[in-house]
Design an enzyme around this catalytic site. Sequence first.
Site, PDB file in Angstrom:
ATOM      1  N   ASP A   1       0.687  -1.071  -0.184  1.00 49.21           N
ATOM      2  CA  ASP A   1       0.057   0.036  -0.288  1.00 49.21           C
ATOM      3  C   ASP A   1       0.736   1.404  -0.247  1.00 49.21           C
ATOM      4  O   ASP A   1       2.082   0.868   0.867  1.00 49.21           O
ATOM      5  CB  ASP A   1      -0.461  -0.329   1.146  1.00 49.21           C
ATOM      6  CG  ASP A   1      -2.370   0.928   0.824  1.00 49.21           C
ATOM      7  OD1 ASP A   1      -3.446   0.652   0.982  1.00 49.21           O
ATOM      8  OD2 ASP A   1      -1.523   2.408   0.961  1.00 49.21           O
TER       9      ASP A   1
ATOM     10  N   HIS B   1     -10.196  -5.489  -3.000  1.00 49.18           N
ATOM     11  CA  HIS B   1      -9.009  -5.766  -1.994  1.00 49.18           C
ATOM     12  C   HIS B   1      -9.487  -6.290  -1.424  1.00 49.18           C
ATOM     13  O   HIS B   1      -9.819  -5.529  -0.348  1.00 49.18           O
ATOM     14  CB  HIS B   1      -8.507  -4.872  -2.653  1.00 49.18           C
ATOM     15  CG  HIS B   1      -8.657  -3.440  -2.438  1.00 49.18           C
ATOM     16  ND1 HIS B   1      -9.442  -2.707  -3.382  1.00 49.18           N
ATOM     17  CD2 HIS B   1      -8.801  -2.606  -0.733  1.00 49.18           C
ATOM     18  CE1 HIS B   1     -10.034  -1.836  -2.310  1.00 49.18           C
ATOM     19  NE2 HIS B   1      -9.514  -1.139  -0.837  1.00 49.18           N
TER      20      HIS B   1
ATOM     21  N   VAL C   1     -11.547   2.731  -3.791  1.00 47.44           N
ATOM     22  CA  VAL C   1     -10.727   2.103  -5.095  1.00 47.44           C
ATOM     23  C   VAL C   1     -11.639   1.000  -5.573  1.00 47.44           C
ATOM     24  O   VAL C   1     -12.108  -0.065  -4.379  1.00 47.44           O
ATOM     25  CB  VAL C   1      -9.446   1.479  -5.230  1.00 47.44           C
ATOM     26  CG1 VAL C   1      -8.711   0.948  -6.456  1.00 47.44           C
ATOM     27  CG2 VAL C   1      -8.643   2.899  -4.573  1.00 47.44           C
TER      28      VAL C   1
ATOM     29  N   ASN D   1     -12.953  -3.328   2.696  1.00 44.03           N
ATOM     30  CA  ASN D   1     -13.574  -2.284   2.887  1.00 44.03           C
ATOM     31  C   ASN D   1     -14.961  -1.494   2.035  1.00 44.03           C
ATOM     32  O   ASN D   1     -14.332  -1.942   0.666  1.00 44.03           O
ATOM     33  CB  ASN D   1     -13.371  -0.753   2.927  1.00 44.03           C
ATOM     34  CG  ASN D   1     -12.020  -0.299   4.467  1.00 44.03           C
ATOM     35  OD1 ASN D   1     -12.452  -1.417   5.133  1.00 44.03           O
ATOM     36  ND2 ASN D   1     -10.820   0.213   3.568  1.00 44.03           N
TER      37      ASN D   1
HETATM   38  P1  AMP Z   1     -10.339   1.132  -0.063  1.00 45.10           P
HETATM   39  O1  AMP Z   1      -9.412   2.726   0.877  1.00 45.10           O
HETATM   40  O2  AMP Z   1     -10.186   0.615   1.245  1.00 45.10           O
HETATM   41  O3  AMP Z   1     -10.388   1.183  -1.428  1.00 45.10           O
HETATM   42  O4  AMP Z   1      -8.093   1.056  -0.035  1.00 45.10           O
HETATM   43  C1  AMP Z   1      -7.496   1.302  -1.415  1.00 45.10           C
HETATM   44  C2  AMP Z   1      -5.968   1.753  -0.723  1.00 45.10           C
HETATM   45  O5  AMP Z   1      -5.291   1.680  -2.142  1.00 45.10           O
HETATM   46  C3  AMP Z   1      -5.956   3.033   0.312  1.00 45.10           C
HETATM   47  O6  AMP Z   1      -5.068   2.077   1.570  1.00 45.10           O
HETATM   48  C4  AMP Z   1      -4.561   3.777  -0.526  1.00 45.10           C
HETATM   49  O7  AMP Z   1      -3.601   3.737   0.654  1.00 45.10           O
HETATM   50  C5  AMP Z   1      -4.290   2.685  -1.590  1.00 45.10           C
HETATM   51  N1  AMP Z   1      -3.348   2.773  -3.016  1.00 45.10           N
HETATM   52  C6  AMP Z   1      -4.243   4.018  -3.562  1.00 45.10           C
HETATM   53  N2  AMP Z   1      -3.247   4.546  -4.900  1.00 45.10           N
HETATM   54  C7  AMP Z   1      -2.002   3.853  -4.848  1.00 45.10           C
HETATM   55  C8  AMP Z   1      -1.099   3.163  -5.450  1.00 45.10           C
HETATM   56  N3  AMP Z   1      -0.847   4.101  -6.846  1.00 45.10           N
HETATM   57  N4  AMP Z   1      -0.089   2.175  -4.987  1.00 45.10           N
HETATM   58  C9  AMP Z   1      -0.488   1.012  -3.814  1.00 45.10           C
HETATM   59  N5  AMP Z   1      -1.961   1.387  -3.421  1.00 45.10           N
HETATM   60  C10 AMP Z   1      -2.518   2.728  -3.139  1.00 45.10           C
END
Ligand code: AMP
Length: 110
Positions: free
Chosen positions: A29, A96, A92, A83
């Site tokens: 992350d 995941h 996102v 989430n």
């Molecule tokens: P969620 O908020 O559960 O949808 O998790 C999305 C996660 O993606 C968050 O913890 C972000 O920090 C992570 N994230 C966003 N952009 C990137 C990226 N380019 N590379 C790795 N992790 C990312």
Amino acid sequence: MPTLFERILAREIPADFVYEDEHVFAIRDITPVAPVHILVIPKAPISGVAAVPESGDHQHLLNAARRIAEAEGLDAGYRLVINQGEAAGQTVPHLHVHLLGGRPLTWPPG
Ligand code: AMP
């Protein structure tokens, strides 16, 4: 429009890959909340838990998470978080699993 994670999988956006197989990939992350914070992601662009088909090969995500946790040496324990939806903090729209470990994890979470 491909999701962020599809673009990472296509190597259009850089990320720190820690695992990849036929069904699943995993990256560190970008904003870690624990010493180990890895996202385990199905290659199929399912938008979230709410969109997971009732039947299918869903064991791949958990199997990969377990293997990665073992490889990261998280013998003391770890947490898997998904989430679902805005109110739960999903940002996102591509399913995941957050794999968290490397520090004591309190329960219940905030
Ligand atoms: P969620 O908020 O559960 O949808 O998790 C999305 C996660 O993606 C968050 O913890 C972000 O920090 C992570 N994230 C966003 N952009 C990137 C990226 N380019 N590379 C790795 N992790 C990312």
